[in-house]
Design an enzyme around this catalytic site. Structure first.
Site, PDB file in Angstrom:
ATOM      1  CG  HIS A   1     -63.091  -7.159  14.879  1.00 17.15           C
ATOM      2  ND1 HIS A   1     -62.120  -6.233  14.600  1.00 17.15           N
ATOM      3  CD2 HIS A   1     -63.217  -7.891  13.732  1.00 17.15           C
ATOM      4  CE1 HIS A   1     -61.686  -6.382  13.356  1.00 17.15           C
ATOM      5  NE2 HIS A   1     -62.343  -7.391  12.810  1.00 17.15           N
TER       6      HIS A   1
ATOM      7  CG  ASP B   1     -55.416 -11.692   9.015  1.00 13.65           C
ATOM      8  OD1 ASP B   1     -56.253 -11.954   8.123  1.00 13.65           O
ATOM      9  OD2 ASP B   1     -55.226 -10.537   9.448  1.00 13.65           O
TER      10      ASP B   1
ATOM     11  CD  GLU C   1     -59.142  -7.478   6.348  1.00 14.10           C
ATOM     12  OE1 GLU C   1     -59.600  -6.343   6.093  1.00 14.10           O
ATOM     13  OE2 GLU C   1     -59.351  -8.071   7.427  1.00 14.10           O
ATOM     14  CD  GLU C   2     -59.305  -8.674  11.003  1.00 19.50           C
ATOM     15  OE1 GLU C   2     -59.454  -7.452  11.148  1.00 19.50           O
ATOM     16  OE2 GLU C   2     -60.260  -9.461  10.924  1.00 19.50           O
TER      17      GLU C   2
END
Length: 392
Positions: free
Chosen positions: A362, A79, A137-138
């Site tokens: 990020h 993702d 996962e995020e």
């Protein structure tokens, strides 16, 4: 082992091609549609048994070796994040406001090409290899727990995973034999005061003042209520009380995170927070709502599997440094897998040599050294062969 290395090196250009395609076509957590289709089709072309929609959007592919042996699972997430890609590169994201800013495109590419290489030598393989391609996962609750509930770990003896780490030099492997990543929780606090005119504060119960006192008081939880030998973080990331400049806000909202490794410390922090929040609000004649949401648990590697990572890393060509990793306060839902079966997670250095000060994960300009994908694939492949070799 050497044959596997050669096969991976021969397919490195394909690995880069896959990674860049995925980087250009990212999909957010719980919104993945085309990515799992791409992954499933790749495995089907290799002749692997494939399950789609595992835990809603995950993909699980299985490769059976010619000889009996243990069942090894390898996991990669796929993702992306709600971030605008600001890199000036040919393969930048084509989706506005969405990008792979954490390396999940690389994780997927390395596992797919590793699956291809292992498939080539399947007649020499012992045991069964399960390729777990995980969605979401995020964003908690994450995809791991749903995939586990849907049977992705059925019969699995061990699981390994890695994360490309763009702030560490390519060629470095960081392993750990215990706590590696923290439990990642979220909380919300809403103060209910009494608004009024900014010129007449004595008629109000100032929610901003009360909220500020709560923020200040919460900083004492870790510094004065947690054993100094334990690790914990409590951070407020959001404070909102919208109003005109001359109006005292009726309410204020705060959102933050708590990171811990110990469940006992985690529960004590929750109790202390509730006591402080209610107490501060009450002292001003106001009320406060407190909601706490437990996120991913702490990621704790199993000792033997963590030591196996070190052993394999020391023997893998291209690995120039093997380092014991200090626990990280970031969260990772690979933790759920390790709560069910033995295994370990490690970091693969992926810092670009042309960048002195790399952008962190990020960040809108995040990128990594693609050569690190080859090292990660070699590590996962060699871990698999080493494990089945010891137990077949």
């Amino acid at each position: 082992m050497l044959q596997l290395d050669v096969l991976l090196e021969q397919s490195y250009s394909e690995m880069v091609e896959i990674r860049r395609y995925l980087h250009q076509h990212p999909e957010l957590s719980f919104q993945e549609v085309e990515t799992p289709k791409y992954i499933a089709n790749y495995h089907r072309e290799l002749g692997h048994e494939v399950r789609e929609g595992v835990g809603e959007r995950g993909v699980v592919a299985t490769l059976k070796g010619a000889k009996p042996g243990p069942k090894v699972a390898l996991r990669a997430d796929f993702d992306a994040l709600p971030i605008q890609d600001e890199k000036d590169i040919p393969y930048r994201s084509t989706v506005p406001g969405v990008m792979h800013a954490c390396g999940h495109d690389g994780h997927t590419a390395e596992l797919l090409v590793l699956a291809k290489a292992l498939n080539t030598i399947k007649d020499e393989l012992a045991g069964t290899i399960v390729f777990i391609h995980q969605h979401a996962e995020e964003y908690a609750p994450g995809g791991a727990i749903a995939m586990i509930e849907d049977g992705c770990l059925e019969g699995v003896d061990v699981i390994f995973g890695t994360h490309l780490w763009a702030t560490e030099a390519t060629g470095k492997i960081q392993y750990n034999t215990g706590p590696l990543m923290a439990a990642a929780d979220r909380f919300e606090i809403t103060v209910h005061g009494k608004g009024g005119h900014g010129a007449q504060p004595h008629y109000t119960k100032d929610s901003i003042l009360i909220g500020s006192q709560i923020v200040q008081s919460l900083q004492h939880v870790v510094s004065r209520r947690v054993d100094p030998q334990e690790s914990a973080v409590l951070s407020i990331g959001h404070f909102e009380a919208k109003n005109a400049f001359n109006v005292i806000a009726d309410s204020a909202k705060m959102i933050g995170t708590v990171r811990t490794f110990s469940e006992e410390v985690q529960n004590n922090i929750i109790e202390d927070m509730e006591e402080i929040i209610k107490g501060v609000a009450s002292s001003y004649g106001a009320k406060a709502d407190f909601s706490y949401y437990k996120g991913y648990p702490a990621l704790i590697n199993h000792q033997q599997e963590g030591e196996l990572i070190k052993k394999v890393a020391l023997d893998t060509p291209g690995i120039t440094e093997v380092e014991f990793a200090k626990p990280q306060m970031g969260g990772e839902d690979f933790a759920y897998y390790l709560n069910h079966v033995k295994g370990a997670f490690f970091f693969t250095g992926a810092k670009r040599a042309d960048i002195t000060d790399p952008y962190p994960h990020h960040h809108p300009k995040f990128d990594f050294d693609e050569k690190a994908m080859l090292l990660a694939a070699k590590m996962l492949g060699r871990l698999t062969l080493e494990y089945v070799g010891e137990r077949s």
